[in-house]
Motif scaffolding. Sequence first.
Motif, short mmCIF file in Angstrom:
data_model
loop_
_atom_site.label_atom_id
_atom_site.label_comp_id
_atom_site.label_asym_id
_atom_site.label_seq_id
_atom_site.Cartn_x
_atom_site.Cartn_y
_atom_site.Cartn_z
N TYR A 316 0.84 -1.19 0.00
CA TYR A 316 0.00 0.00 0.00
C TYR A 316 0.88 1.25 0.00
O TYR A 316 1.71 1.43 0.89
N GLN A 317 0.71 2.10 -1.03
CA GLN A 317 1.44 3.35 -1.15
C GLN A 317 0.54 4.48 -0.65
O GLN A 317 -0.41 4.89 -1.35
N SER A 318 0.79 4.94 0.55
CA SER A 318 -0.06 5.98 1.13
C SER A 318 0.12 7.32 0.44
O SER A 318 -0.80 8.14 0.41
N THR A 319 1.32 7.58 -0.11
CA THR A 319 1.56 8.88 -0.77
C THR A 319 0.78 8.98 -2.08
O THR A 319 0.20 10.02 -2.39
N THR A 320 0.79 7.94 -2.86
CA THR A 320 0.06 7.95 -4.15
C THR A 320 -1.33 7.35 -4.03
O THR A 320 -2.10 7.37 -5.00
N ASN A 321 -1.64 6.81 -2.86
CA ASN A 321 -2.95 6.18 -2.61
C ASN A 321 -3.24 5.09 -3.65
O ASN A 321 -4.28 5.08 -4.30
N THR A 322 -2.27 4.18 -3.78
CA THR A 322 -2.42 3.05 -4.70
C THR A 322 -2.13 1.76 -3.95
O THR A 322 -1.42 1.75 -2.95
N LEU A 323 -2.68 0.67 -4.48
CA LEU A 323 -2.48 -0.66 -3.91
C LEU A 323 -1.87 -1.55 -5.01
O LEU A 323 -2.47 -1.73 -6.07
N THR A 324 -0.67 -2.06 -4.72
CA THR A 324 0.02 -2.94 -5.67
C THR A 324 -0.22 -4.39 -5.25
O THR A 324 0.07 -4.78 -4.12
N ILE A 427 -0.16 -4.76 5.89
CA ILE A 427 0.09 -3.76 4.85
C ILE A 427 -0.41 -2.39 5.27
O ILE A 427 0.10 -1.36 4.80
N CYS A 428 -1.41 -2.34 6.17
CA CYS A 428 -1.86 -1.04 6.69
C CYS A 428 -0.86 -0.48 7.71
O CYS A 428 -0.63 0.73 7.76
N ASP A 429 -0.27 -1.36 8.52
CA ASP A 429 0.69 -0.92 9.53
C ASP A 429 2.04 -0.57 8.93
O ASP A 429 2.76 0.28 9.47
N TYR A 430 2.40 -1.22 7.83
CA TYR A 430 3.71 -0.99 7.21
C TYR A 430 3.52 -0.60 5.74
O TYR A 430 3.70 -1.42 4.84
N PRO A 431 3.10 0.65 5.48
CA PRO A 431 2.95 1.08 4.08
C PRO A 431 4.30 1.14 3.37
O PRO A 431 5.35 1.21 4.00
N ARG A 432 4.21 1.12 2.05
CA ARG A 432 5.38 1.15 1.17
C ARG A 432 6.27 -0.09 1.34
O ARG A 432 7.40 -0.10 0.88
N ARG A 433 5.75 -1.13 1.97
CA ARG A 433 6.52 -2.36 2.12
C ARG A 433 5.75 -3.51 1.43
O ARG A 433 4.55 -3.69 1.67
N GLN A 434 6.45 -4.25 0.57
CA GLN A 434 5.84 -5.37 -0.13
C GLN A 434 5.84 -6.60 0.79
O GLN A 434 6.89 -7.09 1.20
N ILE A 435 4.64 -7.08 1.13
CA ILE A 435 4.49 -8.20 2.07
C ILE A 435 3.78 -9.34 1.35
O ILE A 435 2.70 -9.15 0.77
N ALA A 436 4.39 -10.53 1.38
CA ALA A 436 3.83 -11.70 0.68
C ALA A 436 3.44 -12.76 1.71
O ALA A 436 4.14 -12.97 2.72
N LYS A 437 2.33 -13.45 1.44
CA LYS A 437 1.86 -14.52 2.32
C LYS A 437 1.13 -15.58 1.48
O LYS A 437 0.52 -15.27 0.44
N TRP A 438 1.20 -16.83 1.98
CA TRP A 438 0.39 -17.92 1.43
C TRP A 438 -0.98 -17.89 2.09
O TRP A 438 -1.10 -17.69 3.30
#
Length: 444
Positions: A316-324, A427-438
């Motif tokens: 989640y990019q809080s600056t650009t308000n986008t979700l990757t 992803i809400c607590d750590y924006p701008r960080r790519q987090i992967a999970k199964w």
Amino acid sequence: MAETINVEEKRMYDTVECGNWMKDQEYMLSDEIPTVVGIFSAFGLVFTVSLFAWICCQRKSSKSNKTPPYKFVHVLKGVDIYPENLNSKKKFGADDKNEVKNKPAVPKNSLHLDLEKRDLNGNFPKTNLKAGSPSDPENATPKLTLEGEKEAVSPDSLKSSTSLTSEEKQEKLGTLFFSLEYNFERKAFVVNIKEARGLPAMDEQSMTSDPYIKMTILPEKKHKVKTRVLRKTLDPAFDETFTFYGIPYTQIQELALHFTILSFDRFSRDDIIGEVLIPLSGIELSEGKMLMNREIIKRNVRKSSGRGELLISLCYQSTTNTLTVVVLKARHLPKSDVSGLSDPYVKVNLYHAKKRISKKKTHVKKCTPNAVFNELFVFDIPCEGLEDISVEFLVLDSERGSRNEVIGQLVLSAAAEGTGGEHWKEICDYPRRQIAKWHVLCDG
């Protein structure tokens, strides 16, 4: 002197005439050259076109001589639409009365396959039937009959011979009538779906169904064919023939037919009424056309094996308000049916306040339970924060010519339970960080 002058004048006259004749010849040649060139060009064009047409015909004839495996032709109500005429030979959709043979009925052992005994890959065990082996009365199915005894399996006689209690009628999903035949001259396997009787009503308002049937040859899963949809009936009479060319007779014993009976739904996913699985081992088609009927059973859903898992990465990019969203991998995907491996792809839907605002999908991965996608999607968020946002992942099986079936589903949001809610919180607590999970998929 006069004669000399006349001779000179005559020479001058001849010279002038010769010059005029040469000019005329030049003019004639200048007029004839374009005509000759045009004629030669036309002949050259005709020759080129003829040569090209001859080459195409030769290639077409060479291809027609090679019969591809599992080539099928759909015949509707006994009308053969195969491009080659059978002339005086027996047609596949011919009248049944002309094929009656004065032979006594040969009893056949009833075939039954317990769908619960399939292995983890969905394959069914091969059964070698012997002539003297007793059949299980609980698993016994209606007997196979020759075409000459067509009257013996009429719907009226079937109803009179099977008296069911009210509880059994509620569990019954109907009966499927069909015939099998092998044409040795053309090496063609012919399946005629005649009718279905006693189907349950899938529409609660009209108390009826819009049934149709999908059929697959197992285990290769070479072709998926289906009948037309018959509206508002519980006793559909299809009478549709499917002809498969290029199947050797020795291979018939290794195959099986899988029928899926469905009810068409215009506004949502088609309802699955049931299925019929027919292993062809032990069925002798050399004796002629076989009329058969089978009870429709409830489709076997193996929930114990799970729907598979999906590896998702979010940022989640809080600056650009986008979700990757990155769809990475899928593993342990179940077979969509008993016919073989799935052709999975993932559909990603973005919701805002329970309203879909965007959708994406990955490419299809052929015949694999462990797919690697590695596809990235960027979604613009219409509001600040992710409180009212949810992402839905649908893993589907791509089926050509019919509606794709959902293998599993996953929803990630703040209100999601389990790993879906945990992933969303991270992803809400750590924006701008790519987090992967199964994530484990659930039923769609």
